[in-house]
Design a protein around this motif. Structure first.
Motif, PDB file in Angstrom:
ATOM      1  N   UNK A   1       0.855  -1.170   0.000  1.00  0.00           N
ATOM      2  CA  UNK A   1       0.000   0.000   0.000  1.00  0.00           C
ATOM      3  C   UNK A   1       0.902   1.234   0.000  1.00  0.00           C
ATOM      4  N   UNK A   2       0.696   2.076  -0.973  1.00  0.00           N
ATOM      5  CA  UNK A   2       1.520   3.284  -1.025  1.00  0.00           C
ATOM      6  C   UNK A   2       0.965   4.351  -0.078  1.00  0.00           C
ATOM      7  N   UNK A   3       1.730   5.404   0.185  1.00  0.00           N
ATOM      8  CA  UNK A   3       1.296   6.411   1.159  1.00  0.00           C
ATOM      9  C   UNK A   3      -0.003   7.125   0.790  1.00  0.00           C
ATOM     10  N   UNK A   4      -0.262   7.312  -0.497  1.00  0.00           N
ATOM     11  CA  UNK A   4      -1.490   7.995  -0.896  1.00  0.00           C
ATOM     12  C   UNK A   4      -2.726   7.152  -0.598  1.00  0.00           C
ATOM     13  N   UNK A   5      -2.625   5.864  -0.812  1.00  0.00           N
ATOM     14  CA  UNK A   5      -3.751   4.980  -0.500  1.00  0.00           C
ATOM     15  C   UNK A   5      -3.958   4.901   1.012  1.00  0.00           C
ATOM     16  N   UNK A   6      -2.864   4.846   1.765  1.00  0.00           N
ATOM     17  CA  UNK A   6      -2.973   4.826   3.227  1.00  0.00           C
ATOM     18  C   UNK A   6      -3.610   6.113   3.743  1.00  0.00           C
ATOM     19  N   UNK A   7      -3.217   7.250   3.185  1.00  0.00           N
ATOM     20  CA  UNK A   7      -3.817   8.521   3.574  1.00  0.00           C
ATOM     21  C   UNK A   7      -5.298   8.565   3.216  1.00  0.00           C
ATOM     22  N   UNK A   8      -5.649   8.027   2.055  1.00  0.00           N
ATOM     23  CA  UNK A   8      -7.050   7.962   1.646  1.00  0.00           C
ATOM     24  C   UNK A   8      -7.871   7.125   2.630  1.00  0.00           C
ATOM     25  N   UNK A   9      -7.341   5.993   3.053  1.00  0.00           N
ATOM     26  CA  UNK A   9      -8.037   5.154   4.030  1.00  0.00           C
ATOM     27  C   UNK A   9      -8.196   5.883   5.360  1.00  0.00           C
ATOM     28  N   UNK A  10      -7.157   6.566   5.796  1.00  0.00           N
ATOM     29  CA  UNK A  10      -7.220   7.289   7.053  1.00  0.00           C
ATOM     30  C   UNK A  10      -8.255   8.410   6.994  1.00  0.00           C
ATOM     31  N   UNK A  11      -8.246   9.169   5.901  1.00  0.00           N
ATOM     32  CA  UNK A  11      -9.205  10.267   5.769  1.00  0.00           C
ATOM     33  C   UNK A  11     -10.639   9.748   5.682  1.00  0.00           C
ATOM     34  N   UNK A  12     -10.846   8.626   5.009  1.00  0.00           N
ATOM     35  CA  UNK A  12     -12.187   8.048   4.943  1.00  0.00           C
ATOM     36  C   UNK A  12     -12.628   7.484   6.294  1.00  0.00           C
ATOM     37  N   UNK A  13     -11.677   7.076   7.113  1.00  0.00           N
ATOM     38  CA  UNK A  13     -12.012   6.567   8.439  1.00  0.00           C
ATOM     39  C   UNK A  13     -12.467   7.693   9.363  1.00  0.00           C
TER      40      UNK A  13
END
Length: 92
Positions: A1-13
């Motif tokens: 998982x790249x950092x952009x996808x991880x950030x997207x998951x965090x923001x959606x959480x």
């Protein structure tokens, strides 16, 4: 998982906690005008957001995954209670 996808998951959480925090502060501004003027917008939104993130993390820990309706219900109740305490709603 790249950092952009991880950030997207965090923001959606954390997005539900932020939206409900802003809506509750807006309702507080609408219904408790005099007391809400004293504390402004930023402080209550930040406090409600932190409480909401804590509730979502507790729901993630308890259920093992996010997105459960019980977690969202607890999120709404916790943020509403926090807003009530911030505005000293028991004096109304």
């Amino acid at each position: 998982m790249n950092p952009f996808i991880a950030l997207n998951h965090l923001l959606n959480f954390v997005a539900p906690a932020f939206v409900i925090a802003v809506v509750m502060v807006g309702c507080g501004q609408l219904f408790f005008r005099q007391r809400a003027k004293l504390i402004g917008w930023i402080k209550p939104v930040a406090i409600n957001f932190i409480v909401g993130c804590a509730v979502l993390l507790a729901g993630l820990w308890y259920f093992g995954n996010d997105g459960k309706w019980l977690s969202y219900m607890a999120l709404s109740v916790a943020i509403a209670t926090t807003q009530w305490v911030l505005l000293r709603g028991w004096w109304a």
